[in-house]
Design an enzyme around this catalytic site. Sequence first.
Site, short mmCIF file in Angstrom:
data_model
loop_
_atom_site.label_atom_id
_atom_site.label_comp_id
_atom_site.label_asym_id
_atom_site.label_seq_id
_atom_site.Cartn_x
_atom_site.Cartn_y
_atom_site.Cartn_z
N LYS A 171 39.88 42.69 38.88
CA LYS A 171 38.95 43.41 39.53
C LYS A 171 38.90 43.11 40.89
O LYS A 171 38.51 42.03 41.44
CB LYS A 171 37.61 43.23 38.56
CG LYS A 171 37.42 43.55 37.31
CD LYS A 171 36.09 43.46 36.72
CE LYS A 171 36.07 43.97 35.38
NZ LYS A 171 34.85 44.58 34.85
N ASP A 190 31.78 47.45 41.31
CA ASP A 190 31.72 46.39 40.83
C ASP A 190 31.63 45.12 41.92
O ASP A 190 32.16 45.48 42.83
CB ASP A 190 33.04 46.03 39.94
CG ASP A 190 32.57 46.41 38.46
OD1 ASP A 190 31.63 46.61 38.11
OD2 ASP A 190 33.70 46.32 37.67
N LEU A 272 40.45 37.05 31.78
CA LEU A 272 41.49 36.99 30.72
C LEU A 272 40.99 37.85 29.41
O LEU A 272 39.88 37.95 29.25
CB LEU A 272 41.15 35.47 29.98
CG LEU A 272 42.36 35.06 29.34
CD1 LEU A 272 43.54 34.73 30.09
CD2 LEU A 272 41.99 33.85 28.15
N TRP A 273 42.10 38.69 28.94
CA TRP A 273 42.16 39.59 28.24
C TRP A 273 41.81 39.01 26.75
O TRP A 273 42.69 37.88 26.68
CB TRP A 273 43.30 40.37 28.19
CG TRP A 273 43.15 41.83 27.23
CD1 TRP A 273 43.77 41.75 25.83
CD2 TRP A 273 42.64 42.95 27.62
NE1 TRP A 273 43.42 43.27 25.63
CE2 TRP A 273 42.96 43.76 26.37
CE3 TRP A 273 41.90 43.38 28.67
CZ2 TRP A 273 42.38 45.16 26.47
CZ3 TRP A 273 41.40 44.73 28.69
CH2 TRP A 273 41.77 45.59 27.71
N ASP A 336 23.22 47.60 33.44
CA ASP A 336 24.25 48.55 33.11
C ASP A 336 24.96 48.28 31.76
O ASP A 336 25.96 48.58 31.60
CB ASP A 336 25.36 48.69 34.21
CG ASP A 336 26.19 49.87 34.40
OD1 ASP A 336 25.72 50.84 33.77
OD2 ASP A 336 27.55 49.56 34.60
N GLU A 341 30.21 45.14 22.66
CA GLU A 341 31.24 45.02 21.85
C GLU A 341 31.12 43.95 20.95
O GLU A 341 30.58 42.85 21.53
CB GLU A 341 32.75 44.97 22.32
CG GLU A 341 33.19 46.75 22.82
CD GLU A 341 33.95 46.68 23.98
OE1 GLU A 341 35.07 47.06 23.77
OE2 GLU A 341 33.24 46.85 25.12
N ASP A 355 32.43 42.51 30.71
CA ASP A 355 32.01 43.53 31.73
C ASP A 355 30.64 43.06 32.48
O ASP A 355 29.60 43.53 32.39
CB ASP A 355 32.10 44.82 31.37
CG ASP A 355 31.84 45.81 32.58
OD1 ASP A 355 32.04 45.30 33.78
OD2 ASP A 355 31.41 46.91 32.52
N1 ATP Z 1 38.51 40.69 28.86
C1 ATP Z 1 38.71 41.71 27.99
N2 ATP Z 1 39.31 41.74 26.89
C2 ATP Z 1 39.46 42.67 26.08
N3 ATP Z 1 39.16 43.87 26.34
C3 ATP Z 1 38.35 44.03 27.42
C4 ATP Z 1 38.38 42.83 28.27
N4 ATP Z 1 37.39 43.34 29.39
C5 ATP Z 1 37.31 44.73 29.34
N5 ATP Z 1 37.83 45.01 27.98
C6 ATP Z 1 37.92 46.32 27.38
O1 ATP Z 1 37.91 47.45 28.37
C7 ATP Z 1 36.72 48.00 28.63
C8 ATP Z 1 36.32 48.42 30.09
O2 ATP Z 1 36.46 47.46 30.75
P1 ATP Z 1 35.18 47.17 31.60
O3 ATP Z 1 33.97 47.52 30.67
O4 ATP Z 1 35.23 45.62 32.17
O5 ATP Z 1 35.47 48.40 32.60
P2 ATP Z 1 34.53 49.27 33.47
O6 ATP Z 1 35.18 50.17 34.46
O7 ATP Z 1 33.41 48.27 34.22
O8 ATP Z 1 33.61 50.03 32.22
P3 ATP Z 1 32.25 50.74 32.34
O9 ATP Z 1 32.36 51.77 33.54
O10 ATP Z 1 32.11 51.41 31.10
O11 ATP Z 1 31.33 49.81 32.75
C9 ATP Z 1 35.57 47.38 27.61
O12 ATP Z 1 34.61 48.35 27.26
C10 ATP Z 1 36.37 46.64 26.79
O13 ATP Z 1 36.86 47.68 25.47
MN MN Z 2 31.33 48.15 34.19
#
Ligand code: ATP
Ligand code: MN
Length: 459
Positions: A171, A190, A272-273, A336, A341, A355
């Site tokens: 990010k 973010d 980390l994923w 937000d 999950e 997130d």
């Molecule tokens: N560390 C992680 N491990 C596994 N899956 C993840 C991880 N981080 C995010 N994800 C998946 O990816 C999706 C999107 O990630 P994230 O929420 O960080 O993005 P975002 O662009 O901020 O989304 P939003 O706009 O919905 O807030 C999450 O809802 C989740 O399903």
């Molecule tokens: Mn987000």
Amino acid sequence: MFMTLSMPSHAIVIVIVIIVIIIVTFILLSYIDNQQRLDTPLHKEKYNVAESNAVKNNEQDVMQPILNELEKDNDNFNDNFDSIHPEDISWELIEKFKVDYDDHFQPIVSPWDVSKSWVNSREIFPDVVPELGMVLKSMANEPVIYADIAPRGTQLKLLLVLKGGQKVLFKPKWFERDQVIEGPPYAGQDRHNGEIAAFHLSRILGFRRTPLTVGRYLNLQTEVIPVASSRLLDTFFYKDNDTCFYGKCYYCKGKESGVCAQKTILEGTIVLWISHKMQLYRHPWGRTYIDNKQAKWETDAKFCDKVLQTDMYKLGIRLLDIIDTSVFDYIIGNADRHHYETFHEFPDSMVIMLDNGKSFGNPYHDEYSILAPLYQCCKIRQSTYDQLKMLKNGILSKVLEAVLLFDPISPILNKFHLRSIDRRLHQLLTTIDNCVKEQGMPNVIISDEKLIPEKHVET
Ligand SMILES: Nc1ncnc2c1ncn2[C@@H]1O[C@H](COP(=O)(O)OP(=O)(O)OP(=O)(O)O)[C@@H](O)[C@H]1O
Ligand SMILES: [Mn+2]
């Protein structure tokens, strides 16, 4: 009837086929709509300050008594903690939570296997974890072997694969540390530093439900471009001497929404994923993100009673997880949390605190509505309450500040943000005290042993 009888048989077949097509299309469309309500990012940017105030004004009617109480209490709150209590346990906690990123400990297995082995239904890493520094250090330093756009979500981010095959999210930095984000509580892009602070806070607060997170300077020219997918590569461009990209996401609109490195170096956060299959739920206290439309919880002070009537939330682990998450979000200032999950395969799965980018935007504003699950339900897990009490009187910020110093992109939070977390913690404890006064300790403070994992019914 008459028409049907007088029609030739092939015309009847055509009419039936058309009716079937209409029915199938209708079923399909409502299914897609349902899916989209869960999977599609919501239209957040439609909001403006005035509309958010409208929401707030109404909501304040519901929470006015408690806001008055807090205001009185805030007047007595003094955040000058220079002479902390003699039984100050900050140093003990700093020793426990500081991370040694220079650790030379060489595990027999890979850092990625080590971190995978930590994950269980209730935590992403254990409380005492000597190898944490080694894993975070690997996340901050291991070579990138593949880089792609991370298409899910509304925010621009990269999906990287590090040597050894570990997926991580990157990010990017958008703001300087002192920038104050004005506007609605979920405004702005973010905050990459907020993700790092949130990770360490989740450790200190005893939640351990956030994925491992660390800062990293990424050289776009030498570390990303050579291993980038063609769809990511196609979005690279140059502004003056700086390398930029705009990737792909819900709000990515080409060059004007791109992010630029300083020359070639882009600061950001590695998350980390987690590879476990996750189940997505709507958050009962989610905002509507629709102009002039308020969510039920914003107008109904008894909203929690309705939540408690549903099978999934009848006082059990899930509701207390939601309340823990609201405590966490209140401290970091994240308004937000529209969905959440859990781990698909574990019936007693935690609510994963995934997130946390929309955090630490405005240190001068405490968004009390984030705490609605707590003040509307008046329940909190005993272990969370104990931890909050232990960290009051300035200990929380002192420990967090010391722990954050070790991150590769430190400093992470300025003193105004650090002060805000102590203030919010104080308000949290006042809120809990009010609940206890009204409903009695046994109804408010729920011991963990009492909790029996429930059958979670999908909604
Ligand atoms: N560390 C992680 N491990 C596994 N899956 C993840 C991880 N981080 C995010 N994800 C998946 O990816 C999706 C999107 O990630 P994230 O929420 O960080 O993005 P975002 O662009 O901020 O989304 P939003 O706009 O919905 O807030 C999450 O809802 C989740 O399903
Ligand atoms: Mn987000």
